[in-house]
Design an enzyme around this catalytic site. Structure first.
Site, PDB file in Angstrom:
ATOM      1  CG  HIS A 185       0.064   3.920  12.516  1.00 24.33           C
ATOM      2  ND1 HIS A 185      -1.312   3.871  12.481  1.00 24.33           N
ATOM      3  CD2 HIS A 185       0.491   3.240  11.432  1.00 24.33           C
ATOM      4  CE1 HIS A 185      -1.689   3.157  11.424  1.00 24.33           C
ATOM      5  NE2 HIS A 185      -0.613   2.761  10.775  1.00 24.33           N
ATOM      6  CG  HIS A 197      -0.398   0.103   2.537  1.00 21.44           C
ATOM      7  ND1 HIS A 197      -0.035   1.314   3.097  1.00 21.44           N
ATOM      8  CD2 HIS A 197      -0.128  -0.837   3.474  1.00 21.44           C
ATOM      9  CE1 HIS A 197       0.424   1.099   4.329  1.00 21.44           C
ATOM     10  NE2 HIS A 197       0.388  -0.202   4.588  1.00 21.44           N
ATOM     11  CD  GLU A 201       0.922  -3.845   5.756  1.00 25.92           C
ATOM     12  OE1 GLU A 201       1.672  -3.124   6.430  1.00 25.92           O
ATOM     13  OE2 GLU A 201      -0.178  -3.464   5.290  1.00 25.92           O
ATOM     14  CG  ASP A 218       2.456   0.832   8.074  1.00 20.11           C
ATOM     15  OD1 ASP A 218       2.017   0.177   7.126  1.00 20.11           O
ATOM     16  OD2 ASP A 218       1.738   1.233   9.010  1.00 20.11           O
ATOM     17  CD  GLU A 272      -3.013  -1.644   5.312  1.00 22.56           C
ATOM     18  OE1 GLU A 272      -3.173  -2.632   6.034  1.00 22.56           O
ATOM     19  OE2 GLU A 272      -2.546  -0.561   5.738  1.00 22.56           O
ATOM     20  CD  GLU A 273      -1.724   2.481   7.337  1.00 20.56           C
ATOM     21  OE1 GLU A 273      -2.422   2.087   8.294  1.00 20.56           O
ATOM     22  OE2 GLU A 273      -0.513   2.248   7.258  1.00 20.56           O
ATOM     23  CG  ASP A 303      -2.872   3.852   2.331  1.00 17.14           C
ATOM     24  OD1 ASP A 303      -2.366   2.854   1.781  1.00 17.14           O
ATOM     25  OD2 ASP A 303      -3.756   3.764   3.197  1.00 17.14           O
TER      26      ASP A 303
END
Lengths: 429, 429
Positions: free
Chosen positions: B395, B105, B196, B138, B172-173, B107
């Site tokens: 994150h 992903h 991932e 990520d 994806e997030e 994003d």
């Protein structure tokens, strides 16, 4: 009261005679949504009302730089592009009588969700003797009462012998800077009346007030790691709020030391007024901001209040000393309290007028709120009488003012004007 | 693994030979801040990388209406104007080999306060063998690993005999709608790898996931009346959050019934990701909204999770039944979980490749997070292997990926490609 009974009767009858017009005027004022940053159209309306009464008109934008130099100023945290004050002045032929300020604030607070109002907040509605609308009681009814009280005096044939300033100010709901700007512009008088909705009482004292914003850091992480990694800034902010509630309880427990509030069940009120935190639902929040309104005993310095608040926040913050310390910002009310010393000539005159208009002894109250009386009283040395109608739901849903209460306090103010300023009465109405 | 040792050695040597270029590519990708609604430039970058490798390119905007008709779609709560997927396809001369999807992903989640990063989040920085930056782990390192693994295979002289789709997806997030859009466009394969950052493990299971927003009403009032009048919506929202935390604890206590999570100390994670309440500091707040991320056991239906959450909220709301009931809105992840059934040929091939590349047995893990494997696996019936590098701070602040870990998983993926898809090897590199 030195007014003869006949004149007093003519004045109160004049209030009755024009009361429908007064309601219409108040409704028109409620229709203008004078929220912060949107005050100008309502101030234009007030200026027009002054013009119709042949008052001198002074309309000016608040000068932020000038304000900042005054110790009574609160921080200016939002744009003042629409922050106009309006003052209408009646000048007596002679200046034999005592002068008077009739003050009110034009600003209203946000409505909350409009769909929860029975009728829309800016579409005034009269039901069962109540006028509903945002600002109906707080305090457009008061602004109208000031003007219509004067009209009644004039209709009763009295030309006041003292100067009267009708002040329509901004910023009462967040700083007091509107009233302060009137002082800085040179307006003063021998007394002031502010018809805030205090349930037909006289305000003996009001609280000091602080607004502050605490920006609290967390330790962001992936939500799937929450509880193992990271520290949620919202939870940390909540711990700070709980510590502030404990501080509030402690201050309330000390109320015995404060004569005006010793018998009050809950004089100090902290309000968690706003909160905002987090930026992504699946991230442990990195930041959360709480905005709090805190009352302070009028005997206290602002500095004392701030020091105790900051110490309480620091105590909680120290539990997570690896994170940035909360940033504390004062972004509104930054004011000490106000006490109306009993026994002034102005207070005695208001007592007499109230008794004549309402048939009851005027009762005093100590308020958990704040008013512009502190600005006029403390910095302007003007005996300032907060006295106004019964209002329910100020700052809430379905705010309303009791119309018969408005009628009574209008009569009181009218009798006060005639008595305080003195005046020639031709006997003609 | 059926590859001979010499070929395997040539492939892993090719990964080493180009690893500096792989790091530069990853850094270039981190420089593109592919936050929600800003994904397009990073997708252009991916498309260009596909073009340089002579892959077929398919770049399209997600069709929201088409999505909505699929049971695996999550609610679309933000604009999709920039929501482009890009797929690069390698077509084998014959289709003798097995096909493969290499998915990642594009994003990334918001950065939190940038000033708290040691180096700015979108200025990638290599220090002590780690690549720092938002999205470094990520999962831009994974997107790069997919491509550079293929490059190494080609450099080792292998032409895979199976079709390979390189998928760079959005969403994806927050929803999984990007991966779902690839399915809807017809992309399928005999296996999928999603690198991932799972610490060089194989993902055996991941949680279902719900995002929801509860808009909580208070009873607004003047702050001076707080505690006597009104009911603070922020406090009411906090009570609801506390009740949700109790629900989370209850779900965690039930983990024994869930084979993949029975030994996990804290499988279910609720995250209070956002909060917003109040509109005026001196008014008791009328509204407060909380946004929560909740994990669900993979055996559960989404409906079961929602029903228990809604019942918990209703229970607290009933304490103040005179106020409007909280409005609950699902505004993101709306997904069941995923379990990779053990023993598939794809898993066996990955185990062998991992052992060859890393010299260790591949360990499986059950994740408290969610991944796009559920979309490809559940709705596409594609055995989907989530396997990727070690990342710290996803994150969070100062996110980084371990570069040696990236090197290892790139070798594993390269060996997997050559083994899974098969290929003619000329022996030339």
């Amino acid at each position: 009261m030195k007014l003869n009974a006949d004149l007093a009767q003519r004045i109160t009858a004049a209030v009755d005679a024009q009361f429908d017009a007064q309601i219409e005027f108040t409704k028109a004022l409620v229709r203008l949504p004078s929220l912060r940053e949107r005050e100008a159209s309502a101030q234009d309306f007030m200026a027009e009302a002054f013009r119709e009464r042949s008052l001198e008109i002074d309309r000016w934008k608040i000068d932020v730089e000038e304000l900042k130099r005054h110790p009574g100023a609160s921080p200016v945290a939002s744009p003042y592009a629409e922050a106009f004050n309006v003052v209408g002045t009646y000048r007596a032929d002679s200046n034999e009588g005592r002068s008077l300020i009739l003050n009110g604030h034009i600003d209203v607070v946000p409505t909350g969700p409009e769909e929860r109002w029975r009728t829309p907040p800016f579409q005034p509605s009269v039901r069962e003797g109540r006028l509903y609308g945002r600002g109906a009681g707080d305090m457009k009814a008061g602004l109208a009462a000031n003007l219509f009280a004067y009209d009644a005096v004039r209709a009763a044939g009295v030309r006041p012998k003292g100067r009267i300033h009708f002040q329509s100010v901004v910023e009462e709901e967040c700083t007091g800077n509107g009233a302060l700007a009137c002082l800085l512009r040179g307006y003063t008088a021998d007394a002031a009346i502010i018809p805030e909705p205090v349930d037909e009482h006289l305000l003996r004292a009001n609280m000091g007030l602080l607004w502050f914003k605490a920006s609290v850091a967390g330790d962001p992480a992936h939500a799937s790691g929450a509880y193992s990694a990271g520290l949620n800034a919202i939870k940390r902010a909540w711990k700070i709020w709980q510590r502030l509630e404990a501080l509030e309880a402690q201050w309330n427990a000390d109320r015995g030391a404060h004569p005006h509030y010793a018998d009050h069940p809950h004089p100090i009120r902290f309000n968690l007024g706003k909160i905002k935190g987090g930026e992504w639902v699946s991230s442990v929040p990195a930041e959360c901001t709480i905005e709090v309104r805190a009352g302070l005993y009028p005997e206290w310095t602002i500095e004392r209040g701030k020091a105790e608040i900051e110490a309480a926040i620091a105590e909680v913050a120290a539990e997570d000393a690896h994170l940035p310390a909360p940033a504390i910002c004062y972004h509104g009310f930054h004011n000490g309290g106000y006490v109306l010393e009993p026994g002034s000539p102005a207070e005695l005159a208001l007592q007499a007028a109230h008794e004549a208009a309402c048939g009851e002894t005027l009762q005093a109250l100590a308020s958990t709120a704040s008013t512009d009386a502190r600005i006029l009283g403390v910095f302007g040395k003007i005996p300032s009488l907060v006295y106004g109608p019964t209002c329910v739901g100020a700052h809430g849903i379905d705010e309303y003012v009791e119309l018969e209460s408005v009628r009574r306090i209008t009569k009181t103010i009218a009798l006060f004007i005639a008595d305080w300023c003195g005046g020639d009465s031709s006997g003609a109405s």
